[in-house]
Design a protein around this motif. Structure first.
Motif, PDB file in Angstrom:
ATOM      1  N   ALA A 279       2.285  -1.160  -8.315  1.00 36.09           N
ATOM      2  CA  ALA A 279       2.329   0.298  -8.264  1.00 36.09           C
ATOM      3  C   ALA A 279       1.163   0.758  -7.414  1.00 36.09           C
ATOM      4  O   ALA A 279       0.208   0.004  -7.182  1.00 36.09           O
ATOM      5  CB  ALA A 279       2.248   0.905  -9.665  1.00 36.09           C
ATOM      6  N   MET A 280       1.248   1.992  -6.953  1.00 35.17           N
ATOM      7  CA  MET A 280       0.146   2.556  -6.186  1.00 35.17           C
ATOM      8  C   MET A 280      -0.138   3.961  -6.687  1.00 35.17           C
ATOM      9  O   MET A 280       0.780   4.693  -7.048  1.00 35.17           O
ATOM     10  CB  MET A 280       0.482   2.592  -4.695  1.00 35.17           C
TER      11      MET A 280
ATOM     12  N   LYS B 101      -9.179   5.376 -11.532  1.00 33.86           N
ATOM     13  CA  LYS B 101     -10.445   6.116 -11.543  1.00 33.86           C
ATOM     14  C   LYS B 101     -10.544   7.121 -10.395  1.00 33.86           C
ATOM     15  O   LYS B 101     -11.444   7.956 -10.382  1.00 33.86           O
ATOM     16  CB  LYS B 101     -11.625   5.146 -11.462  1.00 33.86           C
ATOM     17  N   GLY B 102      -9.674   7.020  -9.413  1.00 33.28           N
ATOM     18  CA  GLY B 102      -9.719   7.946  -8.288  1.00 33.28           C
ATOM     19  C   GLY B 102      -9.417   7.249  -6.974  1.00 33.28           C
ATOM     20  O   GLY B 102      -9.373   6.028  -6.880  1.00 33.28           O
ATOM     21  N   GLY B 103      -9.182   8.052  -5.928  1.00 34.23           N
ATOM     22  CA  GLY B 103      -8.914   7.522  -4.598  1.00 34.23           C
ATOM     23  C   GLY B 103      -7.512   6.968  -4.454  1.00 34.23           C
ATOM     24  O   GLY B 103      -6.585   7.363  -5.161  1.00 34.23           O
ATOM     25  N   ARG B 104      -7.369   6.024  -3.535  1.00 32.59           N
ATOM     26  CA  ARG B 104      -6.075   5.394  -3.260  1.00 32.59           C
ATOM     27  C   ARG B 104      -6.130   3.955  -3.776  1.00 32.59           C
ATOM     28  O   ARG B 104      -6.843   3.113  -3.224  1.00 32.59           O
ATOM     29  CB  ARG B 104      -5.772   5.416  -1.769  1.00 32.59           C
ATOM     30  N   MET B 105      -5.391   3.686  -4.819  1.00 31.09           N
ATOM     31  CA  MET B 105      -5.497   2.405  -5.521  1.00 31.09           C
ATOM     32  C   MET B 105      -4.146   1.697  -5.585  1.00 31.09           C
ATOM     33  O   MET B 105      -3.140   2.295  -5.945  1.00 31.09           O
ATOM     34  CB  MET B 105      -6.019   2.636  -6.944  1.00 31.09           C
ATOM     35  N   LEU B 106      -4.148   0.409  -5.244  1.00 37.05           N
ATOM     36  CA  LEU B 106      -2.983  -0.450  -5.413  1.00 37.05           C
ATOM     37  C   LEU B 106      -3.151  -1.237  -6.699  1.00 37.05           C
ATOM     38  O   LEU B 106      -4.240  -1.771  -6.970  1.00 37.05           O
ATOM     39  CB  LEU B 106      -2.853  -1.411  -4.229  1.00 37.05           C
TER      40      LEU B 106
ATOM     41  N   SER C 189      -8.897   0.535  -2.954  1.00 36.63           N
ATOM     42  CA  SER C 189      -9.209  -0.475  -3.965  1.00 36.63           C
ATOM     43  C   SER C 189      -7.929  -1.075  -4.517  1.00 36.63           C
ATOM     44  O   SER C 189      -6.838  -0.523  -4.345  1.00 36.63           O
ATOM     45  CB  SER C 189     -10.029   0.128  -5.111  1.00 36.63           C
ATOM     46  N   VAL C 190      -8.085  -2.215  -5.184  1.00 37.03           N
ATOM     47  CA  VAL C 190      -6.968  -2.901  -5.831  1.00 37.03           C
ATOM     48  C   VAL C 190      -7.351  -3.162  -7.281  1.00 37.03           C
ATOM     49  O   VAL C 190      -8.423  -3.711  -7.561  1.00 37.03           O
ATOM     50  CB  VAL C 190      -6.620  -4.230  -5.132  1.00 37.03           C
ATOM     51  N   LEU C 191      -6.489  -2.757  -8.192  1.00 40.56           N
ATOM     52  CA  LEU C 191      -6.663  -3.072  -9.609  1.00 40.56           C
ATOM     53  C   LEU C 191      -5.770  -4.265  -9.920  1.00 40.56           C
ATOM     54  O   LEU C 191      -4.549  -4.196  -9.775  1.00 40.56           O
ATOM     55  CB  LEU C 191      -6.274  -1.872 -10.469  1.00 40.56           C
ATOM     56  N   LEU C 192      -6.372  -5.377 -10.308  1.00 40.76           N
ATOM     57  CA  LEU C 192      -5.632  -6.611 -10.590  1.00 40.76           C
ATOM     58  C   LEU C 192      -5.501  -6.762 -12.093  1.00 40.76           C
ATOM     59  O   LEU C 192      -6.491  -6.919 -12.814  1.00 40.76           O
ATOM     60  CB  LEU C 192      -6.361  -7.812  -9.984  1.00 40.76           C
TER      61      LEU C 192
ATOM     62  N   ILE D 197       2.899   6.068  -7.885  1.00 42.54           N
ATOM     63  CA  ILE D 197       4.111   5.659  -7.171  1.00 42.54           C
ATOM     64  C   ILE D 197       4.507   4.261  -7.625  1.00 42.54           C
ATOM     65  O   ILE D 197       3.861   3.270  -7.244  1.00 42.54           O
ATOM     66  CB  ILE D 197       3.893   5.661  -5.646  1.00 42.54           C
ATOM     67  N   PRO D 198       5.537   4.114  -8.445  1.00 42.07           N
ATOM     68  CA  PRO D 198       6.016   2.775  -8.817  1.00 42.07           C
ATOM     69  C   PRO D 198       6.528   2.027  -7.581  1.00 42.07           C
ATOM     70  O   PRO D 198       7.193   2.614  -6.718  1.00 42.07           O
ATOM     71  CB  PRO D 198       7.155   3.067  -9.795  1.00 42.07           C
ATOM     72  N   LEU D 199       6.215   0.749  -7.488  1.00 38.38           N
ATOM     73  CA  LEU D 199       6.649  -0.084  -6.369  1.00 38.38           C
ATOM     74  C   LEU D 199       7.431  -1.283  -6.887  1.00 38.38           C
ATOM     75  O   LEU D 199       7.310  -1.662  -8.050  1.00 38.38           O
ATOM     76  CB  LEU D 199       5.434  -0.583  -5.566  1.00 38.38           C
ATOM     77  N   GLU D 200       8.220  -1.889  -6.001  1.00 38.45           N
ATOM     78  CA  GLU D 200       8.946  -3.117  -6.323  1.00 38.45           C
ATOM     79  C   GLU D 200       8.703  -4.114  -5.190  1.00 38.45           C
ATOM     80  O   GLU D 200       9.514  -4.277  -4.287  1.00 38.45           O
ATOM     81  CB  GLU D 200      10.447  -2.825  -6.482  1.00 38.45           C
TER      82      GLU D 200
END
Length: 228
Positions: free
Chosen positions: A121-122, A105-110, A180-183, A129-132
């Protein structure tokens, strides 16, 4: 343009499309190969109309191709001829990044996906940005995934698992400097009383992300996908 979305997971392969937004589930598991996945998807979607395909893959991806074999499935995914098997233009993205893309939805999200394994991902001010992070060490010689993946839930019980999920969210959010964090993931629904900055992902996030992957503003052949 109509898009077929294939979300490859360790328990199920979920398949939906522009016209069929409620995904169907195809059992996967440790014996599932890329060849079997393609056969099962083609049978399950016989009669569907689509022009493009988005594939969410449980591992690192570059230039619309898997870079490593998945941890929770059989081998044979790197060299499989996906284009030949499906006969349509294909875009690959890490499965966690696809879910993040659908829920952003916006901003910096993990994004953290607690399913069979742990996806991450972030999205940093519009850049995906895909993360591992799953196999980084966490506690007692075990990894993040071993604590809050499905094996950790089954071995440690719901309450201890929930406590670890909250602890890992706090640690990783601080490390990634996210608003924010999207779980998401199949087990996210087990979480209750989440902090205000933690958002519970919707079941539709992966499908929405797969459809969005073909937007003109997305560059899926890059390590980071830019949203405009």
């Amino acid at each position: 343009m109509k898009v077929l979305v294939i979300d490859i997971g360790g328990t199920n392969v979920k398949v939906a499309s522009t016209d069929m937004r409620v995904p169907i589930k195809i059992p996967s598991g440790p014996t599932m190969t890329a060849e079997q996945m393609a056969k099962d998807v083609l049978v399950a979607t016989e009669g569907w109309t689509y022009d493009r395909i988005s594939i969410g893959y449980p591992g690192p991806v570059a230039h619309d191709h898997p870079l490593a074999e998945p941890h929770n499935l059989a081998a044979g995914w790197i060299d499989f001829p996906y284009q030949k098997a499906f006969g349509k233009p294909i875009r690959f993205i890490n499965d966690a990044a696809m879910q993040a893309l659908g829920g952003y939805k916006g901003g910096r999200m993990l994004f953290l996906g607690t399913g069979t394994g742990l996806g991450s991902a972030m999205i940093f001010d519009g850049v995906v940005i895909p993360l591992e992070l799953a196999h980084l060490p966490y506690k007692k010689g075990k990894t993040y995934e071993e604590y809050i993946g499905l094996a950790g839930l089954e071995a440690r019980g719901k309450k201890r698992w929930q406590k670890s999920v909250l602890d890992i969210i706090q640690r990783l959010q601080a490390a990634m400097v996210c608003d924010s964090v999207l779980l998401g993931g199949g087990n996210a629904k087990l979480m209750t009383d989440l902090p205000p900055h933690v958002i519970l992902g919707a079941n539709s996030n992966a499908i929405d992300g797969g459809l969005r992957l073909w937007d003109d503003s997305i560059k899926p052949d890059k390590a980071a996908l830019t949203l405009k």
